[in-house]
Scaffold this motif. Structure first.
Motif, PDB file in Angstrom:
ATOM      1  N   ILE A   1      43.453  -3.969  22.013  1.00 24.27           N
ATOM      2  CA  ILE A   1      43.885  -4.506  23.300  1.00 24.27           C
ATOM      3  C   ILE A   1      43.774  -6.023  23.238  1.00 24.27           C
ATOM      4  O   ILE A   1      42.696  -6.564  22.988  1.00 24.27           O
ATOM      5  CB  ILE A   1      43.039  -3.946  24.458  1.00 24.27           C
ATOM      6  N   ILE A   2      44.896  -6.705  23.415  1.00 23.26           N
ATOM      7  CA  ILE A   2      44.903  -8.162  23.396  1.00 23.26           C
ATOM      8  C   ILE A   2      44.399  -8.702  24.716  1.00 23.26           C
ATOM      9  O   ILE A   2      43.647  -9.674  24.774  1.00 23.26           O
ATOM     10  CB  ILE A   2      46.327  -8.698  23.122  1.00 23.26           C
ATOM     11  N   GLY A   3      44.821  -8.078  25.797  1.00 17.53           N
ATOM     12  CA  GLY A   3      44.342  -8.544  27.083  1.00 17.53           C
ATOM     13  C   GLY A   3      44.957  -7.797  28.259  1.00 17.53           C
ATOM     14  O   GLY A   3      45.962  -7.099  28.117  1.00 17.53           O
ATOM     15  N   LEU A   4      44.325  -7.950  29.403  1.00 20.82           N
ATOM     16  CA  LEU A   4      44.798  -7.371  30.658  1.00 20.82           C
ATOM     17  C   LEU A   4      45.354  -8.494  31.526  1.00 20.82           C
ATOM     18  O   LEU A   4      44.698  -9.520  31.729  1.00 20.82           O
ATOM     19  CB  LEU A   4      43.645  -6.681  31.401  1.00 20.82           C
ATOM     20  N   LEU A   5      46.561  -8.291  32.016  1.00 21.38           N
ATOM     21  CA  LEU A   5      47.214  -9.292  32.863  1.00 21.38           C
ATOM     22  C   LEU A   5      47.290  -8.762  34.284  1.00 21.38           C
ATOM     23  O   LEU A   5      47.894  -7.716  34.536  1.00 21.38           O
ATOM     24  CB  LEU A   5      48.626  -9.589  32.329  1.00 21.38           C
ATOM     25  N   ARG A   6      46.702  -9.486  35.210  1.00 17.85           N
ATOM     26  CA  ARG A   6      46.743  -9.091  36.619  1.00 17.85           C
ATOM     27  C   ARG A   6      48.084  -9.543  37.212  1.00 17.85           C
ATOM     28  O   ARG A   6      48.402 -10.731  37.193  1.00 17.85           O
ATOM     29  CB  ARG A   6      45.569  -9.720  37.371  1.00 17.85           C
ATOM     30  N   VAL A   7      48.852  -8.561  37.709  1.00 19.76           N
ATOM     31  CA  VAL A   7      50.199  -8.854  38.221  1.00 19.76           C
ATOM     32  C   VAL A   7      50.315  -8.420  39.688  1.00 19.76           C
ATOM     33  O   VAL A   7      49.484  -7.664  40.186  1.00 19.76           O
ATOM     34  CB  VAL A   7      51.292  -8.145  37.381  1.00 19.76           C
ATOM     35  N   MET A   8      51.371  -8.915  40.349  1.00 19.32           N
ATOM     36  CA  MET A   8      51.625  -8.606  41.763  1.00 19.32           C
ATOM     37  C   MET A   8      50.366  -8.822  42.593  1.00 19.32           C
ATOM     38  O   MET A   8      50.018  -8.015  43.472  1.00 19.32           O
ATOM     39  CB  MET A   8      52.129  -7.170  41.932  1.00 19.32           C
ATOM     40  N   PHE A   9      49.676  -9.911  42.315  1.00 20.18           N
ATOM     41  CA  PHE A   9      48.355 -10.145  42.917  1.00 20.18           C
ATOM     42  C   PHE A   9      48.490 -10.862  44.247  1.00 20.18           C
ATOM     43  O   PHE A   9      49.183 -11.878  44.361  1.00 20.18           O
ATOM     44  CB  PHE A   9      47.492 -10.969  41.964  1.00 20.18           C
TER      45      PHE A   9
ATOM     46  N   LYS B   1      38.671 -10.255  27.817  1.00 17.24           N
ATOM     47  CA  LYS B   1      39.945  -9.542  27.589  1.00 17.24           C
ATOM     48  C   LYS B   1      40.898  -9.719  28.782  1.00 17.24           C
ATOM     49  O   LYS B   1      42.097  -9.463  28.661  1.00 17.24           O
ATOM     50  CB  LYS B   1      39.708  -8.041  27.374  1.00 17.24           C
ATOM     51  N   VAL B   2      40.366 -10.114  29.918  1.00 11.46           N
ATOM     52  CA  VAL B   2      41.201 -10.348  31.102  1.00 11.46           C
ATOM     53  C   VAL B   2      41.761 -11.771  31.011  1.00 11.46           C
ATOM     54  O   VAL B   2      41.005 -12.741  30.914  1.00 11.46           O
ATOM     55  CB  VAL B   2      40.389 -10.175  32.405  1.00 11.46           C
ATOM     56  N   PHE B   3      43.079 -11.888  31.012  1.00 13.49           N
ATOM     57  CA  PHE B   3      43.697 -13.208  30.944  1.00 13.49           C
ATOM     58  C   PHE B   3      43.321 -14.031  32.172  1.00 13.49           C
ATOM     59  O   PHE B   3      43.164 -13.504  33.271  1.00 13.49           O
ATOM     60  CB  PHE B   3      45.230 -13.084  30.872  1.00 13.49           C
ATOM     61  N   ASN B   4      43.191 -15.338  31.978  1.00  9.21           N
ATOM     62  CA  ASN B   4      42.886 -16.226  33.100  1.00  9.21           C
ATOM     63  C   ASN B   4      44.066 -16.325  34.060  1.00  9.21           C
ATOM     64  O   ASN B   4      43.884 -16.435  35.270  1.00  9.21           O
ATOM     65  CB  ASN B   4      42.535 -17.631  32.583  1.00  9.21           C
ATOM     66  N   THR B   5      45.271 -16.301  33.516  1.00 11.85           N
ATOM     67  CA  THR B   5      46.467 -16.397  34.358  1.00 11.85           C
ATOM     68  C   THR B   5      46.599 -15.158  35.232  1.00 11.85           C
ATOM     69  O   THR B   5      46.383 -14.033  34.776  1.00 11.85           O
ATOM     70  CB  THR B   5      47.728 -16.533  33.488  1.00 11.85           C
ATOM     71  N   VAL B   6      46.945 -15.373  36.475  1.00 11.88           N
ATOM     72  CA  VAL B   6      47.205 -14.285  37.422  1.00 11.88           C
ATOM     73  C   VAL B   6      48.642 -14.447  37.915  1.00 11.88           C
ATOM     74  O   VAL B   6      49.053 -15.538  38.310  1.00 11.88           O
ATOM     75  CB  VAL B   6      46.229 -14.332  38.617  1.00 11.88           C
ATOM     76  N   ILE B   7      49.419 -13.369  37.853  1.00 10.83           N
ATOM     77  CA  ILE B   7      50.808 -13.409  38.322  1.00 10.83           C
ATOM     78  C   ILE B   7      50.841 -12.992  39.784  1.00 10.83           C
ATOM     79  O   ILE B   7      50.487 -11.855  40.112  1.00 10.83           O
ATOM     80  CB  ILE B   7      51.716 -12.475  37.489  1.00 10.83           C
ATOM     81  N   PRO B   8      51.246 -13.883  40.691  1.00 16.00           N
ATOM     82  CA  PRO B   8      51.219 -13.539  42.116  1.00 16.00           C
ATOM     83  C   PRO B   8      52.362 -12.611  42.501  1.00 16.00           C
ATOM     84  O   PRO B   8      53.381 -12.522  41.802  1.00 16.00           O
ATOM     85  CB  PRO B   8      51.401 -14.903  42.798  1.00 16.00           C
ATOM     86  N   ARG B   9      52.193 -11.902  43.592  1.00 18.48           N
ATOM     87  CA  ARG B   9      53.305 -11.141  44.170  1.00 18.48           C
ATOM     88  C   ARG B   9      54.346 -12.149  44.625  1.00 18.48           C
ATOM     89  O   ARG B   9      54.049 -13.056  45.390  1.00 18.48           O
ATOM     90  CB  ARG B   9      52.811 -10.286  45.331  1.00 18.48           C
ATOM     91  N   ASN B  10      55.584 -12.026  44.123  1.00 12.31           N
ATOM     92  CA  ASN B  10      56.569 -13.090  44.320  1.00 12.31           C
ATOM     93  C   ASN B  10      57.963 -12.493  44.444  1.00 12.31           C
ATOM     94  O   ASN B  10      58.436 -11.814  43.534  1.00 12.31           O
ATOM     95  CB  ASN B  10      56.487 -14.066  43.143  1.00 12.31           C
TER      96      ASN B  10
END
Length: 257
Positions: free
Chosen positions: A178-186, A207-216
């Motif tokens: 696992i490379i990482g977990l990306l939090r999306v639609m946040f 493992k949790v990416f620092n970047t968070v993808i907002p709900r957009n």
């Protein structure tokens, strides 16, 4: 040698295709050579790259059955700035046909080896199930990128996916991790999402990416125009988050062994 990553989650509707398309476009914008492989018979990543799946003469289906090479089947997404190995409904038939074939789970891996010098990144958009198609993706990849919504049921699905990855690692692909977990639609206004986000960081750490993808909404609109969100509206918060994520991805890959 490219770094090959599956974007996978056995739960549907979590933003796998949106993540794949926008990460591919984001990486290409910062100078990376990218191939995106659409392994989902729905062909949404193909359409979202500005390529009509109904007009494809050759697809990933032909590559898996070894009737065409990637060099023959790939198309250029001029709008996204990356190459695409597209998919359409034909791919659903590959599930049945592959069962009888030798090296059935290694076919994509073998095909990618022939174009290894052409790319820095290969991103594989997997269907939302553990199928022969997903297995081909996992066997070809160095790692798995998991897009996740910060909701309770997403945590349930994550444990299933982690177990699947462990099994593939043990039996078929020793490189897989696992490379990482990306939090999306946040949406930071929702308390539950903040709580689940903290649980993820507590359990999975770096493992949790620092970047968070907002709900957009602009990211959601982009596919109907056949464009990645980072191209459709570069100034939107979602697009800027994906470009930031592309930078973080390049930095993380540099630390992998």
């Amino acid at each position: 040698m490219p770094r090959i990553f599956c974007i996978a989650n056995q739960k549907g509707g979590v933003g796998k295709t949106t993540t794949t398309v926008n990460l591919a476009a984001g990486l290409s914008q910062i100078g990376q050579r990218v191939l995106m492989v659409d392994l989902d018979p729905q062909g949404n990543a193909t359409m979202g790259s500005g390529i009509d799946k109904r007009t494809l003469a050759l697809t990933v289906y032909d590559v898996l059955l070894e009737s065409a090479t990637i060099a023959e089947a790939r198309r250029r997404s001029e709008k996204g700035g990356y190459d695409l190995l597209g998919a359409n409904r034909e791919l659903a038939g590959a599930e049945v046909e592959l069962v009888e074939l030798e090296r059935r789970e290694q076919r994509l891996r073998a095909a990618l080896a022939a174009v290894a010098d052409d790319y820095d990144f290969v991103l594989i958009d997997c269907p939302p199930s553990l199928s022969m198609l997903t297995l081909n993706g996992l066997c070809a990849a160095h790692g798995v990128l998991v897009p996740m919504q910060c909701e309770y049921f997403a945590l349930e699905g994550l444990s299933d996916l982690v177990n699947t990855i462990k099994q593939v690692h043990a039996n078929l692909n020793r490189d897989l991790q696992i490379i990482g977990l990306l939090r999306v639609m946040f949406d930071p206004r929702i308390t539950l999402q903040q709580q689940v986000s903290e649980q993820l960081k507590a359990h999975f750490g770096d493992k949790v990416f620092n970047t968070v993808i907002p709900r957009n909404v602009r990211l959601a609109e982009a596919p109907s125009y056949g464009l990645p969100g980072v191209v459709f509206d570069p100034q939107s918060k979602g697009a800027q988050a994906f470009v930031q994520f592309a930078h973080e991805m390049v930095a993380r890959v540099a630390t992998l062994r």
